[in-house]
Design a protein around this motif. Structure first.
Motif, mmCIF file in Angstrom:
data_model
loop_
_atom_site.group_PDB
_atom_site.id
_atom_site.type_symbol
_atom_site.label_atom_id
_atom_site.label_comp_id
_atom_site.label_asym_id
_atom_site.label_seq_id
_atom_site.Cartn_x
_atom_site.Cartn_y
_atom_site.Cartn_z
ATOM 1 N N MET A 182 -24.735 11.347 9.018
ATOM 2 C CA MET A 182 -23.410 11.134 8.333
ATOM 3 C C MET A 182 -23.505 11.354 6.746
ATOM 4 O O MET A 182 -23.978 10.253 5.891
ATOM 5 N N ILE A 183 -22.704 12.118 5.798
ATOM 6 C CA ILE A 183 -22.516 11.732 4.457
ATOM 7 C C ILE A 183 -20.493 11.839 4.477
ATOM 8 O O ILE A 183 -20.078 12.565 4.886
ATOM 9 N N VAL A 184 -20.563 10.613 3.466
ATOM 10 C CA VAL A 184 -19.376 10.134 3.041
ATOM 11 C C VAL A 184 -18.609 10.747 2.079
ATOM 12 O O VAL A 184 -19.437 9.700 0.928
ATOM 13 N N GLN A 185 -17.700 10.859 1.565
ATOM 14 C CA GLN A 185 -16.970 11.560 0.012
ATOM 15 C C GLN A 185 -15.846 10.810 0.536
ATOM 16 O O GLN A 185 -14.892 10.528 0.947
ATOM 17 N N LYS A 186 -15.655 9.784 -0.510
ATOM 18 C CA LYS A 186 -14.410 8.522 -0.980
ATOM 19 C C LYS A 186 -13.880 8.880 -2.148
ATOM 20 O O LYS A 186 -14.754 9.551 -2.726
ATOM 21 N N ILE A 187 -12.525 8.945 -1.840
ATOM 22 C CA ILE A 187 -12.257 9.962 -3.626
ATOM 23 C C ILE A 187 -10.435 8.156 -2.491
ATOM 24 O O ILE A 187 -10.455 8.360 -2.334
ATOM 25 N N GLU A 188 -10.625 7.353 -4.540
ATOM 26 C CA GLU A 188 -10.036 6.330 -4.040
ATOM 27 C C GLU A 188 -9.555 6.149 -5.195
ATOM 28 O O GLU A 188 -9.972 6.464 -6.648
ATOM 29 N N VAL A 189 -8.079 5.617 -5.212
ATOM 30 C CA VAL A 189 -7.233 5.013 -6.622
ATOM 31 C C VAL A 189 -7.118 3.710 -6.148
ATOM 32 O O VAL A 189 -5.831 4.084 -5.390
ATOM 33 N N THR A 190 -7.438 2.689 -7.242
ATOM 34 C CA THR A 190 -6.430 1.441 -7.231
ATOM 35 C C THR A 190 -5.988 1.084 -7.966
ATOM 36 O O THR A 190 -4.865 0.330 -7.283
ATOM 37 N N GLY A 191 -5.630 1.669 -9.734
ATOM 38 C CA GLY A 191 -4.741 1.063 -10.169
ATOM 39 C C GLY A 191 -4.068 2.033 -10.383
ATOM 40 O O GLY A 191 -4.418 2.956 -10.809
ATOM 41 N N ILE A 192 -2.737 1.776 -9.952
ATOM 42 C CA ILE A 192 -1.714 3.182 -10.609
ATOM 43 C C ILE A 192 -0.685 2.835 -11.732
ATOM 44 O O ILE A 192 0.626 3.129 -12.051
ATOM 45 N N GLU A 193 -1.479 1.698 -12.222
ATOM 46 C CA GLU A 193 -0.185 0.967 -12.945
ATOM 47 C C GLU A 193 0.114 3.025 -14.542
ATOM 48 O O GLU A 193 1.041 2.517 -15.197
ATOM 49 N N ASP A 194 -1.534 2.915 -15.033
ATOM 50 C CA ASP A 194 -0.884 3.830 -15.798
ATOM 51 C C ASP A 194 -0.197 4.966 -16.141
ATOM 52 O O ASP A 194 0.695 5.688 -15.831
ATOM 53 N N VAL A 195 0.176 5.144 -13.929
ATOM 54 C CA VAL A 195 0.772 6.403 -13.737
ATOM 55 C C VAL A 195 2.237 6.054 -14.030
ATOM 56 O O VAL A 195 3.130 7.049 -14.331
ATOM 57 N N GLU A 196 2.441 4.635 -13.569
ATOM 58 C CA GLU A 196 3.573 3.720 -13.279
ATOM 59 C C GLU A 196 4.261 4.120 -14.880
ATOM 60 O O GLU A 196 5.686 4.381 -14.998
ATOM 61 N N LYS A 197 3.524 3.592 -15.683
ATOM 62 C CA LYS A 197 3.877 3.583 -17.037
ATOM 63 C C LYS A 197 4.593 4.699 -16.983
ATOM 64 O O LYS A 197 5.297 4.929 -18.234
ATOM 65 N N ARG A 198 3.089 5.961 -17.819
ATOM 66 C CA ARG A 198 3.634 7.140 -18.191
ATOM 67 C C ARG A 198 5.337 7.800 -16.853
ATOM 68 O O ARG A 198 5.608 8.833 -17.635
ATOM 69 N N LEU A 199 5.834 7.850 -16.196
ATOM 70 C CA LEU A 199 6.798 8.293 -14.993
ATOM 71 C C LEU A 199 7.667 7.141 -15.973
ATOM 72 O O LEU A 199 8.880 7.409 -15.368
ATOM 73 N N GLY A 200 7.571 6.280 -16.153
ATOM 74 C CA GLY A 200 8.662 4.963 -16.549
ATOM 75 C C GLY A 200 10.179 5.218 -15.488
ATOM 76 O O GLY A 200 9.213 4.320 -14.093
ATOM 77 N N ASN A 201 10.881 5.639 -15.569
ATOM 78 C CA ASN A 201 12.282 5.597 -14.772
ATOM 79 C C ASN A 201 11.713 5.665 -13.766
ATOM 80 O O ASN A 201 12.693 5.112 -12.487
ATOM 81 N N LEU A 202 11.517 6.704 -13.375
ATOM 82 C CA LEU A 202 10.690 6.936 -11.531
ATOM 83 C C LEU A 202 9.561 6.803 -11.187
ATOM 84 O O LEU A 202 8.532 7.369 -10.560
#
Length: 195
Positions: free
Chosen positions: A1-21
């Motif tokens: 079995m081969i597993v390819q994981k895609i994970e994002v642990t910190g979303i603070e940068d995305v929150e900052k870029r979204l501002g009020n959203l």
């Protein structure tokens, strides 16, 4: 079995870029991860069939995808499978063994798994041969002793073993990371434009 994981642990940068959203950050990241997993599945099939004598359809059949959600910002692309019958790869000639007539069986059958290696003689004693079973399955077989029976089918590697190839894994990982970043940027731009 081969597993390819895609994970994002910190979303603070995305929150900052979204501002009020910023409350939309988990949705942005989940959508980006899911696009990256779709691409990872496609690339597993493309890269593997590009390097080995196996169809992309046979590769895709072994793959399952677990998608990300807003509450779980991780996804997985999993390939699971056993060895593939050697007859599914490149075998030459592809005709079953014949004992009579002018078109007798070849002295040696050849097979290839990896495209770069081409086809090589299937040597061994007793020699390998192609046969069609009563079920209609055509396979490459060899006798287990000097007698005509029993026989055993020959197998090549499994799809997960082929995907584990270093060059294939690098191509899949590089594209998944690039897609993830591009999709995060695109999703943020889309949300900010809509306001």
């Amino acid at each position: 079995m081969i597993v390819q994981k895609i994970e994002v642990t910190g979303i603070e940068d995305v929150e900052k870029r979204l501002g009020n959203l910023k409350s939309k950050a988990p949705l942005v990241v989940a959508r980006a991860i899911n696009r990256a997993t779709t691409n990872a599945k496609k690339n597993m099939a493309k890269e593997t069939s590009g390097k080995y004598f196996v169809s992309s359809g046979d590769v895709k059949k072994t793959i399952t995808v677990t998608k990300a959600t807003k509450s779980s910002l991780k996804a997985a692309v999993i390939s699971n499978g056993t060895g593939i019958a050697l007859s599914k790869f490149k075998v030459s000639p592809g005709t079953p063994v014949r004992y009579r007539g002018k078109n007798r069986s070849p002295k040696v059958y050849k097979a290839g798994v990896e495209k770069a290696g081409g086809v090589k003689p299937l040597d061994g004693d007793p020699k390998s041969f192609i046969a069609i079973m009563k079920s209609g399955h055509k396979g490459v077989f060899t006798r287990t002793s000097g007698r005509s029976l029993p026989i055993k089918q020959l197998y090549g590697p499994s799809v997960p073993q082929m995907i584990k190839n270093e060059k294939i894994m690098k191509a899949i990982n590089d594209d998944a990371n690039e897609t993830l970043q591009k999709r995060i940027d695109a999703e943020i731009a889309n949300l900010l434009r809509k306001g």
